[in-house]
Design a protein around this motif. Sequence first.
Motif, PDB file in Angstrom:
ATOM      1  N   TYR A 119       0.560  12.015   0.890  1.00 41.33           N
ATOM      2  CA  TYR A 119      -0.118  12.932   1.792  1.00 41.33           C
ATOM      3  C   TYR A 119       0.419  14.330   1.543  1.00 41.33           C
ATOM      4  O   TYR A 119       1.552  14.512   1.108  1.00 41.33           O
ATOM      5  CB  TYR A 119       0.145  12.557   3.256  1.00 41.33           C
ATOM      6  CG  TYR A 119      -0.771  11.505   3.809  1.00 41.33           C
ATOM      7  CD1 TYR A 119      -0.693  10.183   3.367  1.00 41.33           C
ATOM      8  CD2 TYR A 119      -1.723  11.823   4.775  1.00 41.33           C
ATOM      9  CE1 TYR A 119      -1.535   9.216   3.872  1.00 41.33           C
ATOM     10  CE2 TYR A 119      -2.576  10.857   5.289  1.00 41.33           C
ATOM     11  CZ  TYR A 119      -2.468   9.554   4.828  1.00 41.33           C
ATOM     12  OH  TYR A 119      -3.304   8.604   5.328  1.00 41.33           O
ATOM     13  N   SER A 176       0.839  -1.200   0.000  1.00 41.79           N
ATOM     14  CA  SER A 176       0.000   0.000   0.000  1.00 41.79           C
ATOM     15  C   SER A 176       0.870   1.244   0.000  1.00 41.79           C
ATOM     16  O   SER A 176       1.840   1.331   0.754  1.00 41.79           O
ATOM     17  CB  SER A 176      -0.910   0.013   1.228  1.00 41.79           C
ATOM     18  OG  SER A 176      -1.761  -1.097   1.232  1.00 41.79           O
ATOM     19  N   VAL A 220       3.942   7.627   1.795  1.00 38.61           N
ATOM     20  CA  VAL A 220       3.661   6.681   2.868  1.00 38.61           C
ATOM     21  C   VAL A 220       3.632   5.284   2.286  1.00 38.61           C
ATOM     22  O   VAL A 220       2.984   5.045   1.267  1.00 38.61           O
ATOM     23  CB  VAL A 220       2.308   6.982   3.537  1.00 38.61           C
ATOM     24  CG1 VAL A 220       2.089   6.087   4.737  1.00 38.61           C
ATOM     25  CG2 VAL A 220       2.233   8.445   3.933  1.00 38.61           C
ATOM     26  N   ASP A 222       1.354  -1.761   9.254  1.00 38.30           N
ATOM     27  CA  ASP A 222       2.356  -0.846   9.782  1.00 38.30           C
ATOM     28  C   ASP A 222       2.842   0.055   8.656  1.00 38.30           C
ATOM     29  O   ASP A 222       3.387  -0.416   7.659  1.00 38.30           O
ATOM     30  CB  ASP A 222       3.509  -1.655  10.379  1.00 38.30           C
ATOM     31  CG  ASP A 222       4.324  -0.846  11.340  1.00 38.30           C
ATOM     32  OD1 ASP A 222       5.224  -1.430  11.961  1.00 38.30           O
ATOM     33  OD2 ASP A 222       4.070   0.372  11.468  1.00 38.30           O
ATOM     34  N   MET A 223       2.633   1.351   8.796  1.00 42.70           N
ATOM     35  CA  MET A 223       2.939   2.297   7.734  1.00 42.70           C
ATOM     36  C   MET A 223       4.066   3.234   8.172  1.00 42.70           C
ATOM     37  O   MET A 223       4.176   3.589   9.320  1.00 42.70           O
ATOM     38  CB  MET A 223       1.716   3.150   7.425  1.00 42.70           C
ATOM     39  CG  MET A 223       0.447   2.350   7.232  1.00 42.70           C
ATOM     40  SD  MET A 223       0.194   1.812   5.553  1.00 42.70           S
ATOM     41  CE  MET A 223      -0.256   3.342   4.775  1.00 42.70           C
ATOM     42  N   ARG A 224       4.858   3.675   7.197  1.00 39.22           N
ATOM     43  CA  ARG A 224       5.938   4.612   7.483  1.00 39.22           C
ATOM     44  C   ARG A 224       5.886   5.786   6.516  1.00 39.22           C
ATOM     45  O   ARG A 224       5.595   5.624   5.336  1.00 39.22           O
ATOM     46  CB  ARG A 224       7.298   3.937   7.371  1.00 39.22           C
ATOM     47  CG  ARG A 224       7.556   2.896   8.433  1.00 39.22           C
ATOM     48  CD  ARG A 224       7.758   3.499   9.808  1.00 39.22           C
ATOM     49  NE  ARG A 224       8.120   2.472  10.794  1.00 39.22           N
ATOM     50  CZ  ARG A 224       7.260   1.795  11.515  1.00 39.22           C
ATOM     51  NH1 ARG A 224       5.975   2.032  11.382  1.00 39.22           N
ATOM     52  NH2 ARG A 224       7.676   0.889  12.367  1.00 39.22           N
ATOM     53  N   PHE A 225       6.212   6.949   7.048  1.00 39.34           N
ATOM     54  CA  PHE A 225       6.227   8.170   6.254  1.00 39.34           C
ATOM     55  C   PHE A 225       7.635   8.505   5.809  1.00 39.34           C
ATOM     56  O   PHE A 225       8.602   8.310   6.555  1.00 39.34           O
ATOM     57  CB  PHE A 225       5.709   9.343   7.081  1.00 39.34           C
ATOM     58  CG  PHE A 225       4.223   9.428   7.175  1.00 39.34           C
ATOM     59  CD1 PHE A 225       3.518   8.536   7.947  1.00 39.34           C
ATOM     60  CD2 PHE A 225       3.524  10.408   6.485  1.00 39.34           C
ATOM     61  CE1 PHE A 225       2.134   8.614   8.025  1.00 39.34           C
ATOM     62  CE2 PHE A 225       2.149  10.497   6.563  1.00 39.34           C
ATOM     63  CZ  PHE A 225       1.450   9.594   7.339  1.00 39.34           C
ATOM     64  N   PHE A 245       0.777   5.706  -0.534  1.00 37.20           N
ATOM     65  CA  PHE A 245      -0.053   6.907  -0.526  1.00 37.20           C
ATOM     66  C   PHE A 245       0.826   8.129  -0.655  1.00 37.20           C
ATOM     67  O   PHE A 245       1.996   8.117  -0.287  1.00 37.20           O
ATOM     68  CB  PHE A 245      -0.829   7.033   0.793  1.00 37.20           C
ATOM     69  CG  PHE A 245      -1.668   5.838   1.136  1.00 37.20           C
ATOM     70  CD1 PHE A 245      -1.133   4.799   1.863  1.00 37.20           C
ATOM     71  CD2 PHE A 245      -2.987   5.762   0.727  1.00 37.20           C
ATOM     72  CE1 PHE A 245      -1.887   3.691   2.181  1.00 37.20           C
ATOM     73  CE2 PHE A 245      -3.753   4.650   1.045  1.00 37.20           C
ATOM     74  CZ  PHE A 245      -3.200   3.616   1.767  1.00 37.20           C
ATOM     75  N   ASN A 262       3.444   0.970   3.402  1.00 34.49           N
ATOM     76  CA  ASN A 262       3.317  -0.014   4.482  1.00 34.49           C
ATOM     77  C   ASN A 262       4.552  -0.894   4.491  1.00 34.49           C
ATOM     78  O   ASN A 262       5.018  -1.318   3.435  1.00 34.49           O
ATOM     79  CB  ASN A 262       2.034  -0.823   4.374  1.00 34.49           C
ATOM     80  CG  ASN A 262       2.130  -1.937   3.352  1.00 34.49           C
ATOM     81  OD1 ASN A 262       2.468  -1.693   2.207  1.00 34.49           O
ATOM     82  ND2 ASN A 262       1.863  -3.164   3.779  1.00 34.49           N
ATOM     83  N   PRO A 290      -0.927  16.198   8.439  1.00 27.45           N
ATOM     84  CA  PRO A 290      -0.955  15.644   7.076  1.00 27.45           C
ATOM     85  C   PRO A 290      -2.364  15.194   6.705  1.00 27.45           C
ATOM     86  O   PRO A 290      -3.118  14.697   7.547  1.00 27.45           O
ATOM     87  CB  PRO A 290      -0.010  14.439   7.168  1.00 27.45           C
ATOM     88  CG  PRO A 290       0.808  14.656   8.384  1.00 27.45           C
ATOM     89  CD  PRO A 290      -0.076  15.397   9.344  1.00 27.45           C
ATOM     90  N   ALA A 328      10.270  11.642   4.850  1.00 29.36           N
ATOM     91  CA  ALA A 328      10.520  12.907   5.551  1.00 29.36           C
ATOM     92  C   ALA A 328       9.818  14.077   4.877  1.00 29.36           C
ATOM     93  O   ALA A 328       9.704  15.148   5.476  1.00 29.36           O
ATOM     94  CB  ALA A 328      12.007  13.172   5.642  1.00 29.36           C
TER      95      ALA A 328
END
Lengths: 109, 114
Positions: A36, A32, A89, A96-99, A34, A91, A44, A101
């Motif tokens: 933002y 997944s 972003v 569990d998702m991570r952005f 995305f 997963n 965000p 910087a």
Amino acid sequence: RKEVEQDPGPFNVPEGATVAFNCTYSNSASQSFFWYRQDCRKEPKLLMSVYSSGNEDGRFTAQLNRASQYISLLIRDSKLSDSATYLCVVNINNNDMRFGAGTRLTVKP
Amino acid sequence: GAGVSQSPSNKVTEKGKDVELRCDPISGHTALYWYRQSLGQGLEFLIYFQGNSAPDKSGLPSDRFSAERTGGSVSTLTIQRTQQEDSAVYLCASSRGHTAYGYTFGSGTRLTVV
């Protein structure tokens, strides 16, 4: 290597320009993706999801390249109101998702 | 509720004091995340709750930070013996629990340690 990495920016472009941001991710199993948008001193907000076949929403186009493990965001005919920080972003496992910087964009008159 | 609610919106505290930040996620959202964002910086992952599973605490910067989520809903982030470097905006986000939906952020708590 960071789980999600983005172009550092800042990008300063004139109105009407086309601008593109890239974001690379480290987990080949990620499913997944995305983009933002974050305005100054705001939280965000979801801009758009990124689908395997690529997707478009008005002036915005998102693409996914699984082989090279990156996603991109293209903004055409940029407006002053597009000035913001754009966050990708990804997963990293299950939910569990991570952005990233973030990449700062400033559109100038 | 209609959105993710965080309280307080602003908190000024003296160095060494403990603080509690609250997040009320969207009703029915099973996943809840805490991030922090220092001025001009990106989002730093802190902790992630998913349903009744053990939380992913891998982002907590030190043992002064802890979080809990009661009844699968409201979450509290606690910072003990606050330091000036803890000053940041603490953002909470929730999602339906499936990554396809992305997630929704609250407006954050701006913490200032003086």
